[in-house]
Design a protein around this motif. Structure first.
Motif, PDB file in Angstrom:
ATOM      1  N   HIS A  48       0.860  -1.189   0.000  1.00  0.00           N
ATOM      2  CA  HIS A  48       0.000   0.000   0.000  1.00  0.00           C
ATOM      3  C   HIS A  48       0.892   1.234   0.000  1.00  0.00           C
ATOM      4  CE1 HIS A  48      -3.115   2.847   1.812  1.00  0.00           C
ATOM      5  NE2 HIS A  48      -3.320   2.707   0.529  1.00  0.00           N
ATOM      6  N   GLN A  49       0.971   1.851  -1.185  1.00  0.00           N
ATOM      7  CA  GLN A  49       1.972   2.899  -1.425  1.00  0.00           C
ATOM      8  C   GLN A  49       1.810   4.120  -0.531  1.00  0.00           C
ATOM      9  OE1 GLN A  49      -0.560   2.270  -3.521  1.00  0.00           O
ATOM     10  NE2 GLN A  49      -1.573   4.218  -3.937  1.00  0.00           N
ATOM     11  N   GLU A  50       0.601   4.359  -0.038  1.00  0.00           N
ATOM     12  CA  GLU A  50       0.376   5.565   0.757  1.00  0.00           C
ATOM     13  C   GLU A  50       0.736   5.381   2.228  1.00  0.00           C
ATOM     14  OE1 GLU A  50      -3.799   5.443  -0.600  1.00  0.00           O
ATOM     15  OE2 GLU A  50      -3.564   7.571  -1.040  1.00  0.00           O
ATOM     16  N   SER A  51       0.888   4.133   2.657  1.00  0.00           N
ATOM     17  CA  SER A  51       0.954   3.968   4.122  1.00  0.00           C
ATOM     18  C   SER A  51       2.038   3.045   4.674  1.00  0.00           C
ATOM     19  CB  SER A  51      -0.408   3.479   4.627  1.00  0.00           C
ATOM     20  OG  SER A  51      -0.603   2.114   4.331  1.00  0.00           O
ATOM     21  N   ASP A  52       2.717   2.259   3.839  1.00  0.00           N
ATOM     22  CA  ASP A  52       3.658   1.302   4.452  1.00  0.00           C
ATOM     23  C   ASP A  52       4.843   1.988   5.116  1.00  0.00           C
ATOM     24  OD1 ASP A  52       4.984   1.881   2.044  1.00  0.00           O
ATOM     25  OD2 ASP A  52       5.886  -0.100   1.916  1.00  0.00           O
TER      26      ASP A  52
END
Lengths: 339, 339
Positions: free
Chosen positions: A301-305
């Motif tokens: 998940h590109q926005e949150s990892d």
């Protein structure tokens, strides 16, 4: 309580602010914005103190009726650390200001490795970054690669890594980017820059990692197809190691988690804020070992990892907790991660 | 003039019919349809004799005012060969009919290898299929893999192949399939079935090819990221070999052909019927050799790359031309391929 200033309350910044606010040993000193948009308004409604990132723009916030405390220069000296969440390339330019104000700063993965002292992934380089002043938390893709390679490296020796990154075209709220229909080799040259970026965190992989990347029309998650030649291991060993590694979960296509869309549905059903999945999701069915080579597929998940990584990076740079696993555990617990 | 019956005038069938019609040594005996849709109407307007694939449905065509010659059973005995272009799985069931009527038949890649005598790719198995009765032209992806592996195998020995297939979600006119937003590991198990499918054409790759595949939201083309360990070669050798190999072209991202969308625009600008690109497109910039391993990326037009293969397969099975390269050249010239 350590005071954290978030410079740039956008896609990453708003998540870092929320994650900082959840921790017991740090607090959000303030957040900055360049323009008085809905994110700025929501920041104030949430109770964050808002500062204009560009001093001349302060009146714009006032005109829009958004309560603003001042400019970044009114608050920067109070900060123990700045988490720079500005768009790629801006962080590098901001370094001059951070150095002038003698404040520690974290840059994000959009910046180049050469501008900082070291590159952060909680599992691999927490100790190396301990007490340092200017550190980069690597990108979402590099973070995902580092986590899975940590799991594999924990049970065997890595001989060679080949990874293909199938990247999302744009973030969900980004209506200016594409592709809408098509597959983009990005970069069209091989290998891609992702391998060297992993090496910035794991120097021992120099010359042993070869990556390539394409961009596809989706907004939800990146996906990695990973092939790791090792000196020897088994599927069970790899699964067991993944289970022990923080911030990686396994998902089962057979159980219905058969696409990145289903994984995001899972995050929504978990009640995650903004449907964030800070953990990397590895497809259980995909894990295979053939001729000592580990094969698997994972979703990022590109926005949150990278958000929990930013929290651990703060603790490392400010020498708040000396054991990386303890910091990881504190962060995970505060954020409600699965593991 | 060899008489070719096309059973199933859909996505592949209509293209095979047009390609057969372009050849000097074969003609379209007729085409079949199961329903009186726009494709059936256009077939008749083009001058193809139309037959009902399902006898009971013949009146439906008459009701719609579409001129129909009869049913498949009125024409099958006149055929020298049937090209079965029915949906995946149907071709296998049709085999019984072809055998009953003692007519040779070509199945498409949607069928399983086990039902036919051999599997066709013009470069690899033209000679093996010579004079045979029931042959499968392998799928678009397998065709693309076979072509590039032929080019590589022409200048070096292949030790191991790793390939990641980034597949289009649906064909352009297919509005029932997805994904619309998401990446689907398909299959979620590794390796995928594409490796064994290549082995059905190139038996010497048994145990040496490992493939994986994801499906993404695009309709235009598939894309392959290919990694081939060899006994030794150079980038120049590979480029030279690709240039000599029929039905593979190189494209340059720098020249603007930087996505599958741009490649399709190129096919449109060439004036290609239905924007078909029967050739595989390899990104020139992507070709690299590191430690004797060849890396490259290629794009596959899923609707059309197998069409010239079907033509060569007809010539092989009917023993019309004994030199594969001569047949390939005849087909390419008649269809106006770049090479």
């Amino acid at each position: 309580m350590v005071k954290v200033l978030i410079n740039g309350y956008g896609s990453i910044g708003k998540r870092v602010a929320d994650a900082v606010a959840m921790q017991k040993d740090m607090e959000v000193l303030g957040v900055t914005k360049t323009k008085p948009d809905f994110e700025a308004r929501l920041a104030v409604e949430k109770g964050y103190k808002l500062y204009a990132a560009i001093p001349e723009r302060k009146p714009l916030f006032e005109e829009k009726g958004i309560e603003i405390e001042g400019t970044i220069f009114d608050v920067i000296e109070e900060a123990d650390i700045v988490v720079d969440c500005t768009p790629g390339g801006v962080g590098k330019d901001n370094l001059k200001m951070y150095k002038e104000y003698k404040v520690k700063a974290i840059l994000q993965g959009g910046e180049k490795a050469q501008y900082v002292e070291d590159n952060f992934n909680a599992l691999w380089s927490y100790d190396r970054c301990y007490g340092k002043d200017y550190i980069r938390v690597v990108s979402c893709n590099t973070t995902g690669l580092c986590r899975i390679l940590y799991a594999i490296n924990s049970v065997t020796d890595i001989v060679k890594v080949r990874a293909v990154l199938v990247r999302r075209g744009a973030d969900p709220n980004d209506v200016k980017k594409g592709p809408i229909n098509g597959i983009v080799p990005n970069p069209p040259t091989l290998p891609s820059h992702h391998g060297p970026d992993v090496v910035s965190v794991i120097p021992e992989l120099e010359g042993k990692i070869f990556t390539s990347a394409v961009v596809v029309p989706t907004t939800l998650m990146h996906m990695h197809i990973i092939m790791v030649e090792t000196t020897g291991t088994t599927r069970d060993n790899i699964i067991e190691s993944i289970e022990k590694t923080p911030r990686i979960i396994t998902v089962s296509a057979e159980e219905g988690l058969n696409s990145t869309a289903a994984i995001i549905e899972f995050a929504r059903d978990l009640g995650r804020m903004r449907y964030d999945l800070n953990e990397i999701a590895v497809w259980e069915e995909s894990i295979n070992v053939v001729d000592n080579e580990v094969f698997l597929m994972q979703a990022i998940h590109q926005e949150s990892d990278v958000i929990p990584e930013n929290i651990d990076c703060i603790r490392s740079m400010l020498e708040m907790v000396d054991d990386k696993m303890k910091s990881i555990e504190m962060t995970n617990k505060a954020m409600g991660l699965l593991k």
